[in-house]
Scaffold this motif. Structure first.
Motif, PDB file in Angstrom:
ATOM      1  N   ALA A 163     -12.115  13.911  11.053  1.00 29.51           N
ATOM      2  CA  ALA A 163     -11.275  12.774  11.445  1.00 29.51           C
ATOM      3  C   ALA A 163     -11.643  12.227  12.819  1.00 29.51           C
ATOM      4  O   ALA A 163     -11.330  11.077  13.139  1.00 29.51           O
ATOM      5  CB  ALA A 163      -9.804  13.184  11.425  1.00 29.51           C
ATOM      6  N   SER A 214     -15.094   8.600  13.467  1.00 31.92           N
ATOM      7  CA  SER A 214     -14.549   7.437  12.756  1.00 31.92           C
ATOM      8  C   SER A 214     -15.607   6.582  12.069  1.00 31.92           C
ATOM      9  O   SER A 214     -15.279   5.717  11.261  1.00 31.92           O
ATOM     10  CB  SER A 214     -13.750   6.557  13.730  1.00 31.92           C
ATOM     11  OG  SER A 214     -14.587   6.094  14.780  1.00 31.92           O
ATOM     12  N   ASP A 233     -11.443   6.507  -4.904  1.00 32.85           N
ATOM     13  CA  ASP A 233     -11.255   5.807  -3.628  1.00 32.85           C
ATOM     14  C   ASP A 233     -12.007   4.472  -3.642  1.00 32.85           C
ATOM     15  O   ASP A 233     -11.484   3.438  -3.206  1.00 32.85           O
ATOM     16  CB  ASP A 233     -11.757   6.656  -2.455  1.00 32.85           C
ATOM     17  CG  ASP A 233     -11.027   7.981  -2.319  1.00 32.85           C
ATOM     18  OD1 ASP A 233      -9.808   8.015  -2.569  1.00 32.85           O
ATOM     19  OD2 ASP A 233     -11.683   8.973  -1.950  1.00 32.85           O
ATOM     20  N   ARG A 277     -10.001   1.610  -0.873  1.00 33.87           N
ATOM     21  CA  ARG A 277      -9.499   2.084   0.423  1.00 33.87           C
ATOM     22  C   ARG A 277      -9.384   3.610   0.388  1.00 33.87           C
ATOM     23  O   ARG A 277      -9.049   4.203  -0.629  1.00 33.87           O
ATOM     24  CB  ARG A 277      -8.131   1.467   0.709  1.00 33.87           C
ATOM     25  CG  ARG A 277      -7.535   1.845   2.060  1.00 33.87           C
ATOM     26  CD  ARG A 277      -6.138   1.258   2.218  1.00 33.87           C
ATOM     27  NE  ARG A 277      -6.153  -0.183   2.420  1.00 33.87           N
ATOM     28  CZ  ARG A 277      -6.336  -0.772   3.586  1.00 33.87           C
ATOM     29  NH1 ARG A 277      -6.554  -0.052   4.669  1.00 33.87           N
ATOM     30  NH2 ARG A 277      -6.298  -2.084   3.674  1.00 33.87           N
ATOM     31  N   LEU A 278      -9.667   4.216   1.542  1.00 30.23           N
ATOM     32  CA  LEU A 278      -9.397   5.633   1.765  1.00 30.23           C
ATOM     33  C   LEU A 278      -8.593   5.718   3.054  1.00 30.23           C
ATOM     34  O   LEU A 278      -9.115   5.465   4.140  1.00 30.23           O
ATOM     35  CB  LEU A 278     -10.698   6.432   1.893  1.00 30.23           C
ATOM     36  CG  LEU A 278     -10.543   7.916   2.258  1.00 30.23           C
ATOM     37  CD1 LEU A 278      -9.744   8.657   1.190  1.00 30.23           C
ATOM     38  CD2 LEU A 278     -11.915   8.575   2.454  1.00 30.23           C
ATOM     39  N   ASN A 279      -7.310   6.025   2.914  1.00 22.59           N
ATOM     40  CA  ASN A 279      -6.383   5.989   4.058  1.00 22.59           C
ATOM     41  C   ASN A 279      -6.451   4.603   4.702  1.00 22.59           C
ATOM     42  O   ASN A 279      -6.219   3.618   4.030  1.00 22.59           O
ATOM     43  CB  ASN A 279      -6.700   7.114   5.041  1.00 22.59           C
ATOM     44  CG  ASN A 279      -6.563   8.487   4.403  1.00 22.59           C
ATOM     45  OD1 ASN A 279      -5.656   8.703   3.594  1.00 22.59           O
ATOM     46  ND2 ASN A 279      -7.457   9.403   4.727  1.00 22.59           N
ATOM     47  N   ARG A 280      -6.835   4.508   5.970  1.00 21.70           N
ATOM     48  CA  ARG A 280      -6.883   3.204   6.641  1.00 21.70           C
ATOM     49  C   ARG A 280      -8.238   2.499   6.494  1.00 21.70           C
ATOM     50  O   ARG A 280      -8.395   1.359   6.914  1.00 21.70           O
ATOM     51  CB  ARG A 280      -6.563   3.366   8.131  1.00 21.70           C
ATOM     52  CG  ARG A 280      -5.118   3.784   8.399  1.00 21.70           C
ATOM     53  CD  ARG A 280      -4.831   3.825   9.899  1.00 21.70           C
ATOM     54  NE  ARG A 280      -3.431   4.133  10.147  1.00 21.70           N
ATOM     55  CZ  ARG A 280      -2.460   3.232  10.176  1.00 21.70           C
ATOM     56  NH1 ARG A 280      -2.743   1.961   9.974  1.00 21.70           N
ATOM     57  NH2 ARG A 280      -1.216   3.591  10.400  1.00 21.70           N
TER      58      ARG A 280
END
Length: 250
Positions: A206, A209, A218, A223-226
């Motif tokens: 994480a 970035s 996905d 999208r994957l999370n944000r």
């Protein structure tokens, strides 16, 4: 192997090109030299089980896609391309980086000759040259410059070639033909093994970035999370994208 055949413009019984069709409106036009936007790219597939390594893109900030990019032509090709009416695509953002890209406008009448020339491999990058150059640039962009030396001895294995078009583009008055050559890294050197391992680890970290690891669901979701996922990422898994392109910065 090419998985989708390109379709060329209509010709009359006398062999002459018929009036081009304005695909953006569905009506016929008197223009005899309809143009096609071409973009020929090489993409790298890096996997970990059911997940694919994707890089953040400066052209589409916040959207992630496969490493790789547009094939470049060499100086001897300039006269050939000019003789066929090729006009390079130069966005406002990143124009210098786009120099010598095989991306731009070409009269439909020249498309067959362009494709025949591309198939010879003359005066242009090979897939290996393109991927090495793109990795060198993109590793720095995603904060992994330390991995650059491991790109020098990489070799690659062709996975598939996907041709999209020529087809109409909503809101545009040109056709579009895109070619994507997808390759895997050949795991035959310690450099290749280390590069893959560190890219995968970065994709799960994480704190890094610039890289993500996304599965097919996905990619289909976009999208994957944000993180947004560029639709052409679907070509890593198959022959068809699942959504329209995201617009680049210009």
């Amino acid at each position: 192997m090419v998985t989708k055949a390109a379709r060329l413009c209509h010709r009359g019984s006398d062999g002459e090109e018929g009036p081009a069709v304005d695909f953006s409106t569905g009506s016929r036009t008197t223009r005899r030299q309809h143009v096609v936007r071409i973009s020929f790219s090489t993409l790298l597939r890096v996997t970990d089980d059911d997940r694919y390594v994707l890089f953040d893109s400066p052209k589409r900030p916040g959207a992630y896609g496969p490493p790789g990019g547009v094939v470049k032509f060499h100086p001897p090709a300039v006269r050939l391309l000019e003789s066929w009416g090729f006009r390079p695509d130069r966005a406002t953002a990143g124009a210098e980086k786009m120099r010598s890209d095989l991306r731009g406008m070409l009269p439909v009448r020249s498309l067959r000759r362009f494709q025949a020339w591309f198939a010879t491999g003359a005066y242009r990058e090979t897939a290996e040259e393109c991927l090495r150059r793109e990795l060198w640039e993109e590793l720095a962009e995603v904060g992994l410059s330390a991995l650059r030396p491991h790109t020098r001895r990489l070799s690659f294995i062709s996975v598939r070639t996907v041709l999209e078009g020529p087809s109409s583009v909503p809101g545009k008055d040109f056709l579009q033909l895109r070619r994507f050559d997808i390759h895997d890294v050949a795991m035959v050197t310690s450099d290749a093994v280390r590069l893959r391992r560190e890219l995968v680890e970065s994709g799960y970290d994480a704190e890094r970035s610039g890289v993500i690891c996304a599965n097919y669901d996905d990619i289909a979701h976009g999208r994957l999370n944000r993180a947004l996922i560029a639709p052409h990422s679907a070509l890593l898994a198959g022959e068809a994208r699942l959504a329209a392109d995201l617009p680049p910065v210009r």
